[in-house]
Design a protein around this motif. Structure first.
Motif, mmCIF file in Angstrom:
data_model
loop_
_atom_site.group_PDB
_atom_site.id
_atom_site.type_symbol
_atom_site.label_atom_id
_atom_site.label_comp_id
_atom_site.label_asym_id
_atom_site.label_seq_id
_atom_site.Cartn_x
_atom_site.Cartn_y
_atom_site.Cartn_z
ATOM 1 N N THR A 100 23.522 -3.175 17.180
ATOM 2 C CA THR A 100 23.243 -3.165 15.759
ATOM 3 C C THR A 100 24.531 -2.653 14.953
ATOM 4 O OG1 THR A 100 21.009 -2.206 16.555
ATOM 5 C CG2 THR A 100 21.691 -1.516 14.311
ATOM 6 N N GLY A 130 17.279 2.830 14.400
ATOM 7 C CA GLY A 130 16.682 1.693 15.116
ATOM 8 C C GLY A 130 16.482 2.346 16.528
ATOM 9 N N PHE A 134 12.340 1.958 17.554
ATOM 10 C CA PHE A 134 12.038 1.050 18.412
ATOM 11 C C PHE A 134 11.860 1.701 19.795
ATOM 12 C CE2 PHE A 134 13.775 -1.300 14.882
ATOM 13 C CZ PHE A 134 12.452 -1.944 14.472
#
Length: 147
Positions: A100, A130, A134
């Protein structure tokens, strides 16, 4: 300003419509299910229909717009495309956070005055969010780092 066809904008809108049509076509081969129990084809078809609607709106809007065509530059297209491909290749072997961070820094190259510190800080914030959403929240089995 004259009313002339903005070809890059029109082609982009038609490309979005073609992608939506492809999603509807391929998604309709799967079971749609119902609203209470969605099948595997439900979301691709719904997103495809939305893309077709956006595309139609963009085509209509570009026909009525009286403005100069925007100057096209390959730098943003290439930077974002390379960033997405690198993320897809790096997410499993390197982990979610480095991949990322890399995608954000590579995508930041699309901006003409590249600011590496701002890109790195933005990447760290997005990578952390993130990870929290997630891996921690949705429990997706993706390692945060390669170790």
């Amino acid at each position: 300003m004259s009313r002339q066809i903005n070809w890059p904008e029109l082609l982009a809108a038609l490309s979005v419509g073609a992608l939506g049509a492809f999603m509807v076509l391929k998604g309709s081969e799967l079971s749609l299910g119902s609203l209470k129990r969605m099948g595997p084809g439900y979301m691709p078809v719904a997103i495809g229909v939305a893309l077709i609607g956006f595309s139609a709106g963009l085509v209509i809007e570009s026909g009525f717009a009286a403005r100069r065509p925007f100057p096209f530059s390959w730098r943003p297209v290439l930077a974002v495309s390379v960033a997405m491909l690198c993320f897809a290749a790096a997410a499993r072997p390197l982990g979610l956070i480095p991949a990322t961070l890399g995608v954000v820094v590579l995508a930041a190259l699309a901006d003409a005055p590249f600011r590496p510190l701002r890109a790195a800080l933005t990447g760290l914030v997005i990578a952390t969010l993130g990870y929290l959403v997630f891996v921690v929240g949705l429990r997706i089995s993706l390692n945060p780092f390669w170790w």
